[in-house]
Design an enzyme around this catalytic site. Structure first.
Site, short mmCIF file in Angstrom:
data_model
loop_
_atom_site.label_atom_id
_atom_site.label_comp_id
_atom_site.label_asym_id
_atom_site.label_seq_id
_atom_site.Cartn_x
_atom_site.Cartn_y
_atom_site.Cartn_z
N LYS A 133 -2.71 9.42 0.04
CA LYS A 133 -2.68 9.32 1.55
C LYS A 133 -3.38 10.16 2.22
O LYS A 133 -3.11 11.38 2.22
CB LYS A 133 -1.15 9.46 1.68
CG LYS A 133 -0.56 9.15 3.08
CD LYS A 133 0.87 9.36 3.26
CE LYS A 133 1.33 8.97 4.66
NZ LYS A 133 0.67 9.97 5.81
N LYS A 314 2.03 1.38 -4.06
CA LYS A 314 2.12 -0.18 -3.56
C LYS A 314 2.30 -0.91 -4.86
O LYS A 314 1.64 -0.75 -5.94
CB LYS A 314 0.99 -0.59 -2.98
CG LYS A 314 0.73 -0.03 -1.61
CD LYS A 314 -0.66 -0.46 -0.94
CE LYS A 314 -1.05 0.48 0.19
NZ LYS A 314 -2.56 -0.01 0.72
#
Length: 694
Positions: A133, A314
């Protein structure tokens, strides 16, 4: 080849289209430069030496200047070229740009997995993609028929700001999608990703801001956000933002491309389209692999050249993502597994004060050493007097420390319940700790300053700034040597550098004949640096390298700048009243006037070379224009050039700040906007009359 093409182009009659050979050459140059830029910025594997790239770039620029019709929106010459924006407009996202739900440990991650599995009980554990991230700013990029047409910030997720002009400056964002073998691009492609500042770039920016006397950015994320919202794309380009793409959407078909069906293949497609994709991603089959990846990068992330504050997970299958959909805030098929902010308590032993080049007084906390983000921290910035008041620090306090942007240690808060009895509140000294002269805190500023220009701390900073690469570039004149010379009273002013002789230097400690000669040669070479470099080197508060160049262009000698009225300086586009006041105050000080006289006597370049001096009158100084429609005799580029030469600036669209709208045939919506705003409208003849006024 460059000269041959330029001569041939110059010989053409204005307005005639280029021949096929020139069109072909321009296309070849664009392709070669785009390929070289991709190799350099995305692959980090340069294919062309800088000198070759620059030569090809200049050749393309020459052709486009001669034949404006050759200029395309994806040309490398068009990354930075637009006028500064008046403001940003709000744009609704084609598809909402949702933020992610957060989890702060693997247990919360398993809770998230259990929630989506209750909605899809037949799926069980499934493949997921784990990606770092990036601690940056989300962007949505829209491409139509392969060409970048829009870049928008996240905003509130429903609508963001159109910052296309700034997005085009980011070298890792392609202006045209790379689609091989003449295949048709999709009608519309939306690419999403994160814009960020690499840590070394962030550090350079803050060093320059400190040298200029401006406030430092707290961390790379804030610096990136502020950069993206700059109205002048040239400033954005200077700050060297980077970009990682993380998803691709094709809402209106795929052209000749195969649409990705998974997140993993979407990342592969983004690489094929020549986006930069983070290499540290992992295809995980089970939750245990996600947890392992998360644990692995908790320590390794500190070695990365950019900030990451967690892991994004994800579900890989787009079909499963579609079935799970969204809550009213988050996608159900993705989560951000965040690392806890690293903050540690320690004891405040004392507070020392640093004095910078501009006299800025910076308090620094001296702490009991603690381990923080992989390093031992024993000192932390306290920023300024206002921050001291806010924290209410007492010696002996237990304070919580963190790394601002994981780089600069700072005191976050005080645990006042643990304060020792009788602890004394700290007060910033009223006198400079170096020269013992009174300090001042200008009204409206957070920074307290020493204003004694003879202060050794200010002198040390001034000498190092003068010798820096962006100023006079005196090789070998580093911090230790500068401090040594000040301690031994070898120099008491910048101008003293130019009086030094071999006999002055040889008696000094660790100063051999060879080193002394090299230093004297570097000092002598600095006399050849142009006026703009000298102006920047003077270290006038708020005058950075860009502002120095602007001022040097407008005032091609030190005498002209020193005599300029503050109101005239303030009207220069990009300067403004605060910088103008700083410049005027600097030149009014007798000590600075003496410095200029000594530098002039030493042979420094205090005026521009003759060919750079533009002494034409500037009757349009500070005026803003918009051009619309077809003018009777002037081309748009010619009218723009003449306005700028007369001191005016040309914007793309009318606003309340526009002074004049120059109207030709078929003016359209810009004239209607001018009517609506009640703006002064000019014909070409009236513009020419205005240009000729003095």
């Amino acid at each position: 080849m460059v000269q041959e093409q330029a001569e041939r182009a110059s010989a053409q009659t204005a307005g005639l289209p280029p021949d096929l050979e020139i069109e072909t050459r321009a296309a070849e140059l664009r392709s070669q430069l785009q390929k070289a830029s991709y190799a350099y910025y995305v692959l980090d594997a340069p294919e062309l030496p800088d000198s070759v790239y620059d030569r090809l770039y200049r050749e393309l620029q020459t052709l486009e200047d001669q034949y404006p019709g050759l200029q395309t929106s994806d040309s490398p010459t068009q990354r930075v070229g637009a006028e500064p924006a008046e403001q940003f407009t709000s744009v609704r996202h084609n598809i909402p740009l949702y933020s992610l739900e957060n989890a702060f440990d693997t247990e919360e991650y398993l809770d998230w997995q259990a929630r989506w599995q209750r909605l899809e009980p037949d799926v069980g554990e499934t493949t997921a993609v784990a990606e770092l991230k990036i601690d940056g700013n989300a962007l949505a990029l829209t491409y139509e028929n392969g060409m970048l047409i829009r870049g928008v910030t996240r905003g509130d997720g429903i609508a963001g700001e159109d910052i296309t002009q700034n997005v085009r400056t980011i070298r890792t964002i392609p202006l045209r999608l790379h689609i091989e073998n003449g295949q048709a691009p999709p009608p519309v492609v939306e690419v999403r990703g994160e814009a960020f500042l690499p840590l070394d770039v962030f550090d350079d920016i803050n060093q320059k801001r400190q040298a200029e006397g401006t406030a430092l950015f707290a961390n790379p994320r804030n610096a990136a956000a502020g950069t993206l919202r700059q109205l002048d794309a040239k400033i954005v380009a200077e700050r060297q933002l980077d970009f990682f793409a993380y998803t691709v959407l094709m809402p209106e078909g795929t052209g000749d491309l195969d649409a990705p069906t998974t997140q993993w293949t979407a990342l592969d497609l983004l690489q094929t389209l020549r986006f930069r994709v983070n290499p540290h991603r992992k295809l995980c089959q089970r939750a245990a692999e996600v947890a392992s990846y998360y644990d692995e990068w908790e320590e390794k992330r500190h070695d990365l050249p950019y900030l990451t504050d967690g892991v994004v997970v994800k579900l890989d299958s787009f079909e499963l993502q579609d079935r799970l959909g969204f809550t009213n805030k988050f996608p159900r098929w993705a989560i951000a597994l965040k690392y806890p902010a690293e903050e540690v308590p320690t004891t405040l032993n004392k507070i020392t004060v640093q004095v910078g080049r501009t006299g800025a007084i910076t308090p620094v906390a001296e702490l009991s050493p603690v381990q923080l983000a992989g390093t031992t921290v024993s000192r932390a910035t306290l920023h300024n007097a206002d921050r001291l008041i806010e924290l209410d620090l007492h010696l002996g306090d237990t304070v919580v420390v963190r790394k601002a942007g994981e780089i600069i240690p700072e005191v976050v808060r005080v645990l006042s319940d643990l304060r020792p009895k009788g602890a004394k509140a700290y007060q910033l000294p009223t006198n400079c700790p170096v020269c013992d002269q009174p300090v001042v805190k200008p009204e409206g500023e957070a920074v307290t300053r020493c204003v004694n220009q003879s202060c050794p701390a200010i002198l040390s900073g001034s000498l190092r700034h003068w010798a820096s690469r962006d100023a006079l570039d005196i090789s070998g004149l580093g911090e230790r040597l500068v401090q040594s010379w000040i301690d031994q009273s070898v120099v008491t002013s910048i101008a003293d550098l130019y009086d030094l002789t071999l006999e002055d230097l040889l008696p000094l400690e660790r100063m051999g004949k060879q080193l002394a000669n090299k230093l004297l040669q570097a000092i002598a070479l600095s006399k050849q640096k142009p006026w703009a470099k000298v102006l920047y080197g003077l270290g006038i508060r708020l005058v950075g390298s860009t502002n120095a160049q602007i001022l040097a262009n407008r005032f091609p000698s030190v005498a002209m700048l020193a005599a300029a009225d503050e109101s005239v300086i303030a009207q220069i586009y990009g300067i403004g009243p605060e910088i103008a006041q700083s410049v005027r105050q600097w030149f009014q000080l007798p000590a600075n006037q003496q410095l200029i006289a000594r530098l002039e006597a030493a042979g420094l370049q205090l005026e521009a070379t003759p060919q750079k001096i533009d002494q034409r009158p500037q009757p349009l100084m500070g005026k803003s224009f918009v051009l619309t429609g077809t003018l009777p005799t002037l081309k748009r580029a010619e009218a723009k050039a003449q306005i700028q030469a007369a001191g005016g600036r040309v914007s793309g669209a009318p606003s309340a700040k526009t002074d004049y709208v120059v109207v030709g045939e078929n003016a359209g919506s810009k004239q209607a906007k001018a009517d609506e705003l009640g703006l002064k409208q000019l014909t070409e003849a009236e513009l020419i009359e205005l240009l000729s006024s003095s």
